[in-house]
Structures are given as structure tokens and as C-alpha cells.
Design a protein around this motif. Structure first.
Motif, PDB file in Angstrom:
ATOM      1  N   GLY A  38      34.215  33.592  37.890  1.00  0.00           N
ATOM      2  CA  GLY A  38      33.218  34.230  37.043  1.00  0.00           C
ATOM      3  C   GLY A  38      32.273  35.134  37.821  1.00  0.00           C
ATOM      4  N   VAL A  39      31.771  36.152  37.126  1.00  0.00           N
ATOM      5  CA  VAL A  39      30.779  37.063  37.694  1.00  0.00           C
ATOM      6  C   VAL A  39      29.608  37.170  36.727  1.00  0.00           C
ATOM      7  N   ARG A  40      28.492  37.690  37.212  1.00  0.00           N
ATOM      8  CA  ARG A  40      27.319  37.857  36.370  1.00  0.00           C
ATOM      9  C   ARG A  40      27.606  38.830  35.236  1.00  0.00           C
ATOM     10  N   GLY A  41      27.091  38.508  34.064  1.00  0.00           N
ATOM     11  CA  GLY A  41      27.272  39.376  32.911  1.00  0.00           C
ATOM     12  C   GLY A  41      28.405  38.962  31.990  1.00  0.00           C
ATOM     13  N   MET A  42      29.289  38.085  32.445  1.00  0.00           N
ATOM     14  CA  MET A  42      30.382  37.626  31.586  1.00  0.00           C
ATOM     15  C   MET A  42      29.822  36.757  30.460  1.00  0.00           C
ATOM     16  N   GLY A  43      30.572  36.671  29.350  1.00  0.00           N
ATOM     17  CA  GLY A  43      30.167  35.814  28.249  1.00  0.00           C
ATOM     18  C   GLY A  43      30.143  34.353  28.663  1.00  0.00           C
ATOM     19  N   LYS A  44      29.417  33.542  27.892  1.00  0.00           N
ATOM     20  CA  LYS A  44      29.307  32.120  28.211  1.00  0.00           C
ATOM     21  C   LYS A  44      30.647  31.408  28.014  1.00  0.00           C
ATOM     22  N   SER A 189      34.811  39.485  41.960  1.00  0.00           N
ATOM     23  CA  SER A 189      35.805  38.507  42.403  1.00  0.00           C
ATOM     24  C   SER A 189      37.202  39.050  42.154  1.00  0.00           C
ATOM     25  N   ILE A 190      38.117  38.747  43.054  1.00  0.00           N
ATOM     26  CA  ILE A 190      39.510  39.148  42.927  1.00  0.00           C
ATOM     27  C   ILE A 190      40.394  37.950  43.243  1.00  0.00           C
ATOM     28  N   ARG A 213      34.600  42.314  37.697  1.00  0.00           N
ATOM     29  CA  ARG A 213      33.545  43.050  38.402  1.00  0.00           C
ATOM     30  C   ARG A 213      32.469  43.511  37.425  1.00  0.00           C
ATOM     31  N   THR A 214      31.231  43.297  37.801  1.00  0.00           N
ATOM     32  CA  THR A 214      30.085  43.796  37.051  1.00  0.00           C
ATOM     33  C   THR A 214      29.450  44.913  37.859  1.00  0.00           C
ATOM     34  N   PHE A 215      29.360  46.096  37.263  1.00  0.00           N
ATOM     35  CA  PHE A 215      28.872  47.273  37.987  1.00  0.00           C
ATOM     36  C   PHE A 215      27.354  47.421  37.894  1.00  0.00           C
ATOM     37  N   ASN A 216      26.792  47.035  36.756  1.00  0.00           N
ATOM     38  CA  ASN A 216      25.347  47.126  36.534  1.00  0.00           C
ATOM     39  C   ASN A 216      25.014  46.186  35.378  1.00  0.00           C
ATOM     40  N   PRO A 217      23.770  46.053  34.954  1.00  0.00           N
ATOM     41  CA  PRO A 217      23.430  45.101  33.887  1.00  0.00           C
ATOM     42  C   PRO A 217      24.161  45.327  32.569  1.00  0.00           C
ATOM     43  N   ASN A 218      24.770  46.498  32.354  1.00  0.00           N
ATOM     44  CA  ASN A 218      25.411  46.786  31.082  1.00  0.00           C
ATOM     45  C   ASN A 218      26.932  46.791  31.125  1.00  0.00           C
ATOM     46  N   TRP A 219      27.518  47.205  32.251  1.00  0.00           N
ATOM     47  CA  TRP A 219      28.953  47.456  32.278  1.00  0.00           C
ATOM     48  C   TRP A 219      29.693  46.549  33.253  1.00  0.00           C
ATOM     49  N   ALA A 227      48.536  40.915  32.256  1.00  0.00           N
ATOM     50  CA  ALA A 227      48.429  40.225  30.973  1.00  0.00           C
ATOM     51  C   ALA A 227      47.301  40.762  30.097  1.00  0.00           C
ATOM     52  N   ASN A 228      46.179  41.147  30.721  1.00  0.00           N
ATOM     53  CA  ASN A 228      45.067  41.641  29.907  1.00  0.00           C
ATOM     54  C   ASN A 228      44.104  42.473  30.737  1.00  0.00           C
ATOM     55  N   PHE A 229      43.353  43.305  30.046  1.00  0.00           N
ATOM     56  CA  PHE A 229      42.307  44.125  30.662  1.00  0.00           C
ATOM     57  C   PHE A 229      41.227  44.377  29.627  1.00  0.00           C
ATOM     58  N   ARG A 230      39.944  44.157  30.009  1.00  0.00           N
ATOM     59  CA  ARG A 230      38.844  44.410  29.088  1.00  0.00           C
ATOM     60  C   ARG A 230      37.689  45.094  29.820  1.00  0.00           C
ATOM     61  N   LEU A 231      37.193  46.147  29.228  1.00  0.00           N
ATOM     62  CA  LEU A 231      35.973  46.792  29.673  1.00  0.00           C
ATOM     63  C   LEU A 231      34.824  46.191  28.862  1.00  0.00           C
ATOM     64  N   ARG A 232      33.806  45.674  29.532  1.00  0.00           N
ATOM     65  CA  ARG A 232      32.716  44.957  28.868  1.00  0.00           C
ATOM     66  C   ARG A 232      31.431  45.777  28.865  1.00  0.00           C
ATOM     67  N   TYR A 233      30.733  45.741  27.725  1.00  0.00           N
ATOM     68  CA  TYR A 233      29.405  46.341  27.611  1.00  0.00           C
ATOM     69  C   TYR A 233      28.432  45.278  27.116  1.00  0.00           C
TER      70      TYR A 233
END
Length: 342
Positions: A38-44, A189-190, A213-219, A227-233
Motif C-alpha cells: 500500500g501507498v499513501r492516498g489509496m482507498g481504505k 512500491s513495486i 505510486r502516489t505522485f501528489n495529494p490528488n493523483w 491484470a489491471n491498471f487504474r489511475l486514481r484521483y
């Protein structure tokens, strides 16, 4: 109504597990001392999830080299999927986590205008419950503040069984995941890993690459390629948006009685599909969240094989692409658990 009632009963049976699930603190709290994916910013972490998915109105064509079956075409009025999943920590130490999981899934097809002369496979699948009941055990171990590994074992009963005819040895299927990772920073993390499972229909080994990977507080990005790929906002702490894709696969053992397929005894349906998606997750109240997801699903393979584990195709199905919508309701650890552990 029968399926909704079943989901309600299942939900009630799982209710005693909720306190254990809610007691699980977020992984992010141990990032300074122990590595994790897990990294910062991911959902609970999601403890208990109830999910419903629907795909409306799409066509399909079927081909078979066996003259007893021939070719066919039809229209699927709707394709429904129901699922309930629960995870509970058996061991929840900062360095070591052992998670027990239970999952129930149901998949059904409803066809347009079937009659006694319709294609045998369609008549058999009409309103048939293809079920999967699974139990899994996941072990996450932090070797240091930089390295971790994960082992997951999963067993499922997949097929068209009922309470009257279920035989574990006929329907059991196993999946094994192993992964090793590096926590570069709290935001990165990788890892690399292997799965022996059914994502591509037939049980086989295929590799995966973890990249969170979390790039900044939003992205940020969350992925296990391919298997999967998601861009998070992250709009805020209560609302998250995603876009990306997901590969899904399944294998069902079926006995198509009362049709020409009965001559072949136990056969196997395997499917693999890819979904392009957009998704929103939103807090309702502290530990209760909901999600809405929609997108476009395209089947990569959907085939019937003449026996379990065979490579000989009995029927090749070409299912047309279709839009889908999915809704979820899920429980996460309440804030008071995070505040208490800090």
C-alpha cells in the motif's frame, strides 16, 4: 427476488464477522517501520463487500465442428452478476498479517425469445446459476522497512451445482499467488509475482508486475500488470475517482442435461474478458462506503471444452461488446481505529 433474498441471507450470516474486519487498521500506519504494497492516498481496506453488476442486451454467435451441436446465434437480454465478499484478520501484527476471506459469486444469462428449437447451449444457460464459492488465506510478511512478500491460497467450487448434486471433487478449483516487493518510499512500491489461476480461462501460470505510486495529494496509480491498471484521483478523503482497465476470467464445470450437450457428460465453460472502466468511491458514513462503476466490456474468449482441463474446443462463442454498470456497498475500518493506533 430469489437471488436478492439469497444475498440478504448471506449478508446476515456474515454480519458476525464485521467487528473483526473493522478492527483491522489501515496498512498505511506501519509504512515507516514495515514494508507493504500500500501507498499513501489509496482507498481504505474493504472488509465486507456486496456487489451487483449488469450488462444489458448484446448478441452472440456460436460455432461448433461437432455436427450434433452445429452453429447458433442469439440475443442476451441481460447478464447479471452478484457477489458477496468478507475478509477477516486472523493475525494482524505490523510486520505480519494473515487474512481469511470468503466469497460467493453468482452469474446468470437471460436470453431473448428462446423456444424448444433454440440452440442447446442457450437453452441450458437460460436463467442458470453459475456459482462460485471460495475461501482464501493470504499471508503478508514484511521482511524490513523496504521489502515484503505475499502468498495467497484460494479454493473455489465453480459450476452449475445445487445443494442436491454438489460433489466437491467435481467442482473444486485452486489458485495460488506469490509476490515479492520493494517499498521505495511511502508513496512508491513495486513488486513481481506469479499466479497459477484462471484469469485467462484455463488454469495456467502467468506473471504480474505490481506498481503503486502516489505522485501528489490528488493523483496516483494502482496496478498489477497485465491484470489491471487504474489511475486514481483523490478529490478529498471521502471521495475517490478511478479510470483504467481490468482483466477478468472464470472457469465453470457444468453438466448440461436435457440437451444434446448431455452426451458429453461434464464439460467446462471458460471465459476471459477485459473491461475499460470509470469508477467513483464515496463515504456514506465513517465505516460505510459505496461505489459506482461503469464502462465497456469486451470478451477475449468464451468457449466450451469437451471435458475438464481439455484443450479441445467443443463450442466457440463470440459475444459482442457491451456497456456495463456495477454498484457496490462495502465496510472499511472506522476512523476511531486509526486514531487509537496513532
Amino acid at each position: 427476488m430469489k437471488k436478492l433474498f439469497l444475498l440478504g441471507i448471506t449478508f446476515c450470516l456474515l454480519f458476525p464477522l464485521f467487528p473483526k474486519v473493522l478492527a483491522q487498521p489501515p496498512e498505511i500506519e506501519s509504512l515507516d517501520l514495515y514494508a507493504s504494497p500500500g501507498v499513501r492516498g489509496m482507498g481504505k481496506p474493504q472488509g465486507v463487500v456486496i456487489r451487483y453488476e449488469r450488462l444489458p442486451d448484446f448478441g452472440l454467435e456460436s460455432e461448433s465442428d461437432d455436427p450434433r451441436l452445429g452453429d447458433g446465434e442469439g440475443q442476451i437480454r441481460r447478464h447479471n452478476k452478484f457477489a458477496v465478499r468478507a475478509l477477516a484478520p486472523l493475525l494482524n501484527k505490523p510486520q505480519t498479517k494473515l487474512i481469511l476471506g470468503f466469497e460467493y459469486e453468482l452469474e446468470e444469462f437471460n436470453f431473448e425469445g428462446l423456444n424448444e428449437t433454440s440452440y442447446d447451449l442457450y437453452r441450458y444457460l437460460e436463467d442458470k446459476n453459475l456459482k462460485s464459492i471460495g475461501v482464501q488465506l493470504a499471508y503478508l510478511r514484511s521482511i524490513s522497512e523496504r521489502n515484503f512478500y505475499l502468498i495467497r491460497l484460494k479454493g473455489e467450487l465453480n459450476g452449475d451445482y445445487t445443494q442436491d448434486n454438489i460433489k466437491v471433487s467435481d467442482y473444486i478449483k485452486a489458485t495460488v499467488d506469490v509476490a515479492y516487493g520493494w517499498k521505495k518510499t511511502p508513496d512508491y512500491s513495486i513488486g513481481v509475482g506469479l499466479q497459477w489461476g484462471y484469469t485467462f480461462g484455463r488454469q495456467r501460470i502467468f506473471p504480474g508486475i505490481l506498481y503503486n505510486r502516489t505522485f501528489n495529494p490528488n493523483w496516483g496509480i494502482e496496478s498489477i500488470f497485465p491484470a489491471n491498471f487504474r489511475l486514481r484521483y483523490n478529490a478529498n478523503e471521502k471521495t475517490l475517482f478511478y479510470t483504467g482497465y481490468r482483466l477478468e476470467g472464470a472457469s465453470y464445470n457444468i453438466i448440461a442435461d436435457r440437451t444434446a450437450l448431455a452426451e458429453f457428460g461434464e464439460i467446462e465453460l471458460r471465459r476471459t474478458d477485459i473491461k475499460g472502466l470509470v469508477r467513483m468511491e464515496r463515504e456514506i458514513y465513517d465505516f460505510l462506503w459505496f461505489a459506482v462503476e461503469s464502462g465497456y466490456r469486451r470478451y477475449y474468449r468464451h468457449r466450451i471444452f469437451d471435458e475438464i482441463g481439455s484443450t479441445d474446443e467443443l463450442i466457440t462463442n463470440d459475444l459482442k461488446g457491451a456497456g456495463y454498470v456495477e454498484v457496490q456497498l462495502f465496510l472499511v475500518p472506522p476512523r476511531k481505529w486509526s486514531e487509537r493506533s496513532n
